[in-house]
Enzyme design. Structure first.
Site, PDB file in Angstrom:
ATOM      1  N   SER A  70      29.519  22.050  34.805  1.00  0.00           N
ATOM      2  CA  SER A  70      28.530  21.605  35.790  1.00  0.00           C
ATOM      3  C   SER A  70      27.789  20.366  35.306  1.00  0.00           C
ATOM      4  O   SER A  70      27.057  19.744  36.087  1.00  0.00           O
ATOM      5  CB  SER A  70      27.531  22.727  36.084  1.00  0.00           C
ATOM      6  OG  SER A  70      26.988  23.251  34.879  1.00  0.00           O
ATOM      7  N   LYS A 138      34.542  29.589  27.890  1.00  0.00           N
ATOM      8  CA  LYS A 138      34.636  30.142  29.244  1.00  0.00           C
ATOM      9  C   LYS A 138      35.717  29.409  30.014  1.00  0.00           C
ATOM     10  O   LYS A 138      35.822  28.176  29.919  1.00  0.00           O
ATOM     11  CB  LYS A 138      33.305  30.034  29.998  1.00  0.00           C
ATOM     12  CG  LYS A 138      33.368  30.695  31.394  1.00  0.00           C
ATOM     13  CD  LYS A 138      31.991  30.808  32.038  1.00  0.00           C
ATOM     14  CE  LYS A 138      31.526  29.503  32.639  1.00  0.00           C
ATOM     15  NZ  LYS A 138      32.359  29.071  33.804  1.00  0.00           N
ATOM     16  N   GLU A 207      30.613  34.629  40.439  1.00  0.00           N
ATOM     17  CA  GLU A 207      29.868  33.610  41.191  1.00  0.00           C
ATOM     18  C   GLU A 207      30.103  33.754  42.687  1.00  0.00           C
ATOM     19  O   GLU A 207      31.240  33.816  43.150  1.00  0.00           O
ATOM     20  CB  GLU A 207      30.271  32.204  40.736  1.00  0.00           C
ATOM     21  CG  GLU A 207      29.498  31.111  41.458  1.00  0.00           C
ATOM     22  CD  GLU A 207      29.654  29.734  40.854  1.00  0.00           C
ATOM     23  OE1 GLU A 207      29.109  28.765  41.424  1.00  0.00           O
ATOM     24  OE2 GLU A 207      30.331  29.615  39.816  1.00  0.00           O
TER      25      GLU A 207
END
Length: 290
Positions: A70, A138, A207
């Site tokens: 992000s 991740k 998510e």
């Protein structure tokens, strides 16, 4: 029998609590995540992209810090995470890992660094681990990424999975849309969650998943679930820190703005500029004499 000289509050303060004790000096490790789930303690996670914010969040007692891809949206000005490269991830991950004394630092593998298969994933993850000092990796995907997760786990690299809305796949998903709606989609998500667990992941991010589906995944998994837009019935929560702190004009529906830091920073910059232009800064207190 009570002891008049005994401080019960001190016992509470001294009780071990990996997910909540802000004063403990030890570093959070992967086994602490499983222990927190067993005790029903919520795990806390925020993104971080530099040493300054990482040090602040670490001192605040966050259990995990995510150096997320992000960074592409929040710091590099991209519309999506897709342009982010492994080279982009290394310097911020190194800075966060250096600053964090307590939190477990997790680093995203960006798009294009693991999809080709286990060999590519392992090479990318090894580079991250060697060059940054982070504690875990991740990556996105369920059954399609199980072989990659297994390769990393077998090499001694902890992996956090990521299911539901997976930003690196947003083009095929049709944008940032809630995933797991409907019986078939919910069942598929739970099967992906089990596949991630069986491949060796130590936790999984969920998510933009319906509350009931996230709760079901949490119930059937031994590993912790960390939600972002997945409701409260998970084992922990993660937010992009700029959303959490109100650094932008817009934030997702699921992201509560716990402060309006952006407004405070703007005001501080305006005050600084005004004093410079008005000649009141620097004054004698902020200057040196011979």
């Amino acid at each position: 029998m009570s002891n008049p000289g005994h401080d019960a509050a001190a016992d509470v303060a001294a009780a071990p609590s990996p997910a909540a004790d802000l004063t403990r000096p030890r570093r959070v490790r992967v086994h602490h995540l499983a222990e927190a789930k067993e005790r029903g303690e919520k795990l806390t996670m925020l993104t971080a992209y530099d040493a300054v914010t990482a040090r602040i969040f670490d001192a605040a007692g966050l259990d995990l810090l995510l150096v997320g891809d992000s960074i592409g949206n929040t710091m590099h000005g991209h519309a999506t995470t897709l342009p982010v490269t492994l080279d982009d991830m290394i310097p911020p991950a190194r800075a966060v890992a250096r600053a964090a004394e307590h939190a477990l630092v997790v680093v995203d593998l960006p798009f294009g660094t693991y999809e080709a298969g286990p060999e590519q994933a392992l090479a990318s993850a090894v580079r991250v681990m060697k060059e940054t000092g982070a504690a875990a990796i991740k990556l996105e995907g369920g059954r399609r990424s199980a072989a990659q997760i297994r390769a990393l786990t077998d090499a001694g690299i902890p992996v956090v999975g990521h299911l539901g809305f997976t930003p690196q796949s947003e083009n095929i998903l049709g944008g940032p849309r809630v995933q797991g709606r409907g019986d078939d989609a919910a069942e598929a998500l739970c099967e992906d969650a089990l596949a991630v667990q069986e491949a060796g992941a130590v936790a999984v991010v969920l998510e933009m998943v319906p509350v009931e589906v996230a709760a079901r995944a949490t119930e059937i998994l031994r590993i912790p679930t960390i939600g972002i837009g997945a409701g409260p019935r998970v084992d922990g929560q993660v937010l992009v820190w700029t959303d959490m702190a109100g650094m932008t004009d817009w934030s997702p529906r699921f992201a509560r703005r716990f402060a309006e830091v952006g407004n405070l920073l703007r005001q501080a910059a305006q005050d600084y500029a005004a004093e410079v232009r008005g000649g009141t800064f620097p004054d004698a207190a902020h200057s040196f004499e011979r």
